[in-house]
Design a protein around this motif. Structure first.
Motif, short mmCIF file in Angstrom:
data_model
loop_
_atom_site.label_atom_id
_atom_site.label_comp_id
_atom_site.label_asym_id
_atom_site.label_seq_id
_atom_site.Cartn_x
_atom_site.Cartn_y
_atom_site.Cartn_z
N THR A 2 0.84 -1.20 0.00
CA THR A 2 0.00 0.00 0.00
C THR A 2 0.87 1.24 0.00
O THR A 2 2.09 1.19 0.08
N ASP A 3 0.20 2.38 -0.06
CA ASP A 3 0.92 3.64 0.00
C ASP A 3 1.70 3.77 1.29
O ASP A 3 2.77 4.38 1.32
N SER A 4 1.16 3.19 2.40
CA SER A 4 1.87 3.27 3.68
C SER A 4 3.20 2.53 3.60
O SER A 4 4.17 2.92 4.25
N SER A 5 3.30 1.47 2.79
CA SER A 5 4.56 0.76 2.60
C SER A 5 5.58 1.65 1.92
O SER A 5 6.75 1.70 2.31
N SER A 6 5.14 2.36 0.88
CA SER A 6 6.06 3.27 0.20
C SER A 6 6.47 4.41 1.13
O SER A 6 7.61 4.89 1.07
N ASP A 7 5.56 4.85 2.01
CA ASP A 7 5.90 5.89 2.98
C ASP A 7 6.98 5.40 3.94
O ASP A 7 7.91 6.16 4.28
N ARG A 8 6.89 4.13 4.38
CA ARG A 8 7.90 3.58 5.30
C ARG A 8 9.26 3.48 4.61
O ARG A 8 10.30 3.78 5.21
N GLN A 44 9.62 2.28 -6.42
CA GLN A 44 9.63 3.42 -7.34
C GLN A 44 8.75 4.56 -6.82
O GLN A 44 9.09 5.73 -6.97
N ARG A 45 7.62 4.21 -6.19
CA ARG A 45 6.74 5.25 -5.64
C ARG A 45 7.46 6.02 -4.54
O ARG A 45 7.37 7.25 -4.45
N ALA A 46 8.21 5.31 -3.69
CA ALA A 46 8.97 5.96 -2.62
C ALA A 46 10.05 6.87 -3.20
O ALA A 46 10.26 8.00 -2.73
N LEU A 47 10.73 6.40 -4.25
CA LEU A 47 11.77 7.22 -4.88
C LEU A 47 11.19 8.47 -5.53
O LEU A 47 11.77 9.55 -5.44
N ARG A 48 10.03 8.31 -6.18
CA ARG A 48 9.40 9.48 -6.81
C ARG A 48 9.01 10.52 -5.76
O ARG A 48 9.09 11.73 -6.01
N THR A 49 8.57 10.05 -4.59
CA THR A 49 8.22 10.97 -3.51
C THR A 49 9.43 11.78 -3.08
O THR A 49 9.37 13.02 -2.91
N LEU A 50 10.58 11.12 -2.94
CA LEU A 50 11.79 11.81 -2.51
C LEU A 50 12.32 12.74 -3.59
O LEU A 50 12.87 13.81 -3.29
N ILE A 51 12.16 12.35 -4.85
CA ILE A 51 12.57 13.24 -5.95
C ILE A 51 11.72 14.50 -5.95
O ILE A 51 12.22 15.61 -6.11
N ALA A 52 10.39 14.31 -5.75
CA ALA A 52 9.49 15.46 -5.72
C ALA A 52 9.81 16.39 -4.56
O ALA A 52 9.61 17.61 -4.66
N GLN A 53 10.31 15.83 -3.46
CA GLN A 53 10.67 16.65 -2.30
C GLN A 53 12.04 17.29 -2.43
O GLN A 53 12.44 18.09 -1.59
N GLY A 54 12.75 16.94 -3.50
CA GLY A 54 14.02 17.59 -3.78
C GLY A 54 15.21 17.07 -3.00
O GLY A 54 16.27 17.71 -2.98
N VAL A 55 15.10 15.87 -2.38
CA VAL A 55 16.22 15.37 -1.57
C VAL A 55 17.09 14.40 -2.36
O VAL A 55 18.24 14.15 -1.98
N ILE A 56 16.58 13.84 -3.46
CA ILE A 56 17.41 13.00 -4.33
C ILE A 56 17.14 13.41 -5.77
O ILE A 56 16.17 14.11 -6.07
N GLU A 57 18.02 12.98 -6.67
CA GLU A 57 17.84 13.25 -8.09
C GLU A 57 18.17 11.99 -8.88
O GLU A 57 19.04 11.20 -8.50
N SER A 58 17.43 11.81 -9.97
CA SER A 58 17.64 10.65 -10.84
C SER A 58 18.40 11.10 -12.08
O SER A 58 18.05 12.10 -12.71
N ARG A 59 19.47 10.35 -12.41
CA ARG A 59 20.26 10.61 -13.60
C ARG A 59 20.05 9.46 -14.57
O ARG A 59 20.36 8.31 -14.24
#
Length: 470
Positions: A2-8, A44-59
Motif C-alpha cells: 500500500t501507499d503506507s509501505s512506500s511511505d515507510r 519506485q513510488r517511494a523514490l518518486r516521492t523523494l525526488i518530488a521533495q528535492g532530496v534526491i535526483e535521478s540521472r
C-alpha cells in the motif's frame, strides 16, 4: 503493498540520506526491493516521492543520487526599483471572489457557477472534435472564426425590433474572454487619463481593467433597479465623458435588470451626449424569472458597444467572448485586439461554437434556469430565516449573486475573517465600488457548490450579525 509501505521505505531512505554526503549514489531499485521486501512499484513510488521533495535526483541511465541541499539566502532585487520606476497606475488587489476554497468550507464567494451547472459533457465532446479539426494547426482570423462571429451576431439580432438593423457578422470581434474585451474597449473607446462613467457598485473586473488602462472612473449611483438617469445625464455634462460602462441585465453584484423605460432614457442620454454605452451582457445565459434583453439589440446607430462572454456559462476553460460594434469604433477595437492578442485560439473558438450550436445546449439552459431558481430561493429563504437583520434590497430575476447589506457598524474585513473561522467563505462588497463604498455589503454567490449548506451559512451570518450589533 500500500501507499503506507512506500511511505515507510521513503522514511528509511530519508534517514540514510541524512547521514550521507551530497552526490552519494543510492542502492539500485533491485537492491532496495530485496532490502525492504517490497515490489518494484512500491520502491519506485517511494523514490518518486523523494525526488518530488528535492532530496534526491535521478540521472538517466546512471542511478539515483543524494541531492545537494542549498541553503536559502536572501536575494537583493533592489536594482529593479530603479529599472521599473514609479507605478503610474496602482492596480487594485484581487478580490476574494478569485480565491480557491478548500473542500471543507461553505463557499459563497466565487463569481463562477459550480461544475455541476456547466454543460461538461458537451464541452468534453466539443474539445474532442475540435482536436480532430484543422484548428489544431491553423491560425484563426484576427476577428475570429466567421461561424462564431455569425452566431454572436444572430444571437443579438434575434431580439432586434422592427425598424432596427440587426448586427452583421462583420460587426463582431472575438476576444479571449470579457476581461480582455473590457481592457480593449477602455483603451480603444476611452483612453488613458480620460473619464469613463461607470455604475457604482459594479463588476470589480471592470474596475481592475480601467485601472490597468489608466482611465479616470466617474461613479454613477446604481441601485437594485439600475442607475439614476438624471445623475447619468449630469455626469456626462460635467465631465465631458464619451463612454458609460454598464450591465443592464442581472448586474454583478446587485442583480439589477433595467426596465424598458430606464433603458430608453439611458439610450436617449447617451445619444444626446454623442457617447458610447459599453454594455456588458455577462449574465445573458443566467436568466431565472426574466430573460436578458440587451440594449444593443435596440440600437443600430453605433452608440452601444456590446460584449458577451461564454466563459461562465460554457466553461472557465473556454475563454471566448464576442464584441459587437459598428462603424469606425469596430475598426479601432479590432486594431487593439490584434496588437494585444493577435487572435484567439481556433481550437477554443471551434469548441465554443460546437457547444452553443448543439441542440442539447438549449436543453441545458432550460435546466440551468430551474437549478439557479432553486438555489437562489434556498439561499434567500435561509437568510430570511437565520439572518433577518441583513437587508436584501431585491431578489434578482437572474444572474448568480445576492447583494446583502449588513448593519453600518460592521467591520467588513473582520466579519469576513470571523465567517471563515466558522467555515464560511464570502466576498466583502467593497471591491465592487469604484470609489468609497456607500455601505457594508456582501456579495453571495448562490451558484456555488453544496447548496444544501446554505441554511448553515445563513445561520453563521445571523449569529455574527447578532454578535456585532449586541
Amino acid at each position: 503493498m500500500t501507499d503506507s509501505s512506500s511511505d515507510r521505505i521513503a522514511a528509511a531512505l530519508r534517514a540514510r540520506i541524512a547521514a550521507a554526503t551530497p552526490g552519494t549514489r543510492l542502492p539500485s531499485t533491485r537492491a532496495l526491493v530485496a532490502e525492504h521486501g517490497a515490489s518494484p512499484v512500491t520502491v519506485q513510488r517511494a523514490l518518486r516521492t523523494l525526488i518530488a521533495q528535492g532530496v534526491i535526483e535521478s540521472r538517466q541511465g546512471v542511478g539515483t543520487f543524494v541531492r545537494e541541499v542549498r541553503a536559502a539566502r536572501p536575494h537583493d532585487y533592489g536594482w529593479q526599483t530603479a529599472a521599473l520606476g514609479p507605478i503610474e497606475h496602482r492596480l487594485p488587489g484581487m478580490t476574494a471572489a478569485m480565491r480557491t476554497a478548500p473542500n471543507d468550507v461553505i463557499a459563497l464567494h466565487s463569481g463562477y457557477p459550480d461544475r455541476e451547472l456547466l454543460p461538461e459533457r458537451l464541452v468534453r465532446a466539443a474539445l474532442t472534435r475540435a482536436a480532430r479539426s484543422d484548428a489544431v494547426v491553423g491560425r484563426a482570423p484576427a476577428a475570429g472564426l466567421p461561424e462564431l462571429q455569425s452566431w454572436f451576431a444572430t444571437e443579438l439580432g434575434s431580439g432586434t425590433p422592427n425598424g432596427v438593423m440587426p448586427p452583421a457578422e462583420s460587426d463582431v470581434v472575438i476576444v479571449p474572454g470579457s476581461q480582455s474585451g473590457l481592457s480593449t474597449l477602455f483603451r480603444a473607446l476611452v483612453g488613458a487619463g480620460r473619464p469613463l462613467l461607470i455604475e457604482s457598485p459594479t463588476y470589480w473586473g471592470a474596475i481592475l481593467a480601467a485601472a490597468q488602462v489608466g482611465v479616470q472612473l466617474i461613479p454613477v449611483p446604481s441601485g437594485p433597479h439600475g442607475p439614476d438617469p438624471d445623475e447619468l445625464d449630469r455626469a456626462f455634462a460635467q465631465t465631458g465623458a464619451r463612454a458609460f460602462y454598464a450591465q443592464p441585465n442581472f448586474a454583478n453584484p446587485t442583480g439589477a435588470q433595467w426596465s424598458a423605460t430606464l433603458a430608453d432614457r439611458v439610450l436617449d442620454t447617451v445619444r444626446a451626449h454623442g457617447a458610447f454605452l459599453i454594455e456588458d451582457d455577462w449574465a445573458h445565459d443566467f436568466g431565472i424569472t426574466a430573460a436578458a434583453a440587451p440594449l444593443a439589440a435596440r440600437e443600430d446607430g453605433g452608440h452601444v458597444v456590446y460584449v458577451r462572454s461564454l466563459t461562465k456559462s460554457v466553461s472557465p476553460a473556454l475563454r471566448v467572448a464576442g464584441l459587437i460594434a459598428r462603424g469606425p469604433a469596430r475598426d479601432r477595437i479590432l486594431a487593439d485586439t490584434q496588437a494585444h492578442s493577435m487572435y484567439v485560439s481556433g481550437v477554443l473558438q471551434r469548441a465554443a461554437l460546437d457547444v452553443v450550436t448543439q441542440p442539447a445546449w438549449r436543453t441545458h439552459l432550460r435546466s440551468l434556469r430551474s437549478q439557479l431558481a432553486s438555489r437562489r430561493d434556498l439561499l434567500v429563504d435561509a437568510l430570511r430565516t437565520h439572518a433577518p437583520s441583513a437587508h436584501l434590497e431585491a431578489v434578482p430575476a437572474g444572474g448568480l449573486n445576492l447583494w446583502l447589506r449588513l448593519p453600518d457598524i460592521t467591520d467588513l474585513a473582520e466579519f469576513a475573517r470571523a465567517c471563515e473561522d466558522r467555515g464560511v467563505i464570502l466576498a466583502g462588497g467593497d471591491a465592487w465600488f469604484p470609489a468609497e463604498p456607500t455601505g457594508k455589503y456582501l456579495r453571495l454567490n448562490y451558484s456555488g457548490p453544496n447548496p444544501g449548506a446554505f441554511p448553515e451559512a445563513a445561520r453563521v451570518l445571523g449569529e455574527l450579525i447578532a454578535e456585532t450589533t449586541s
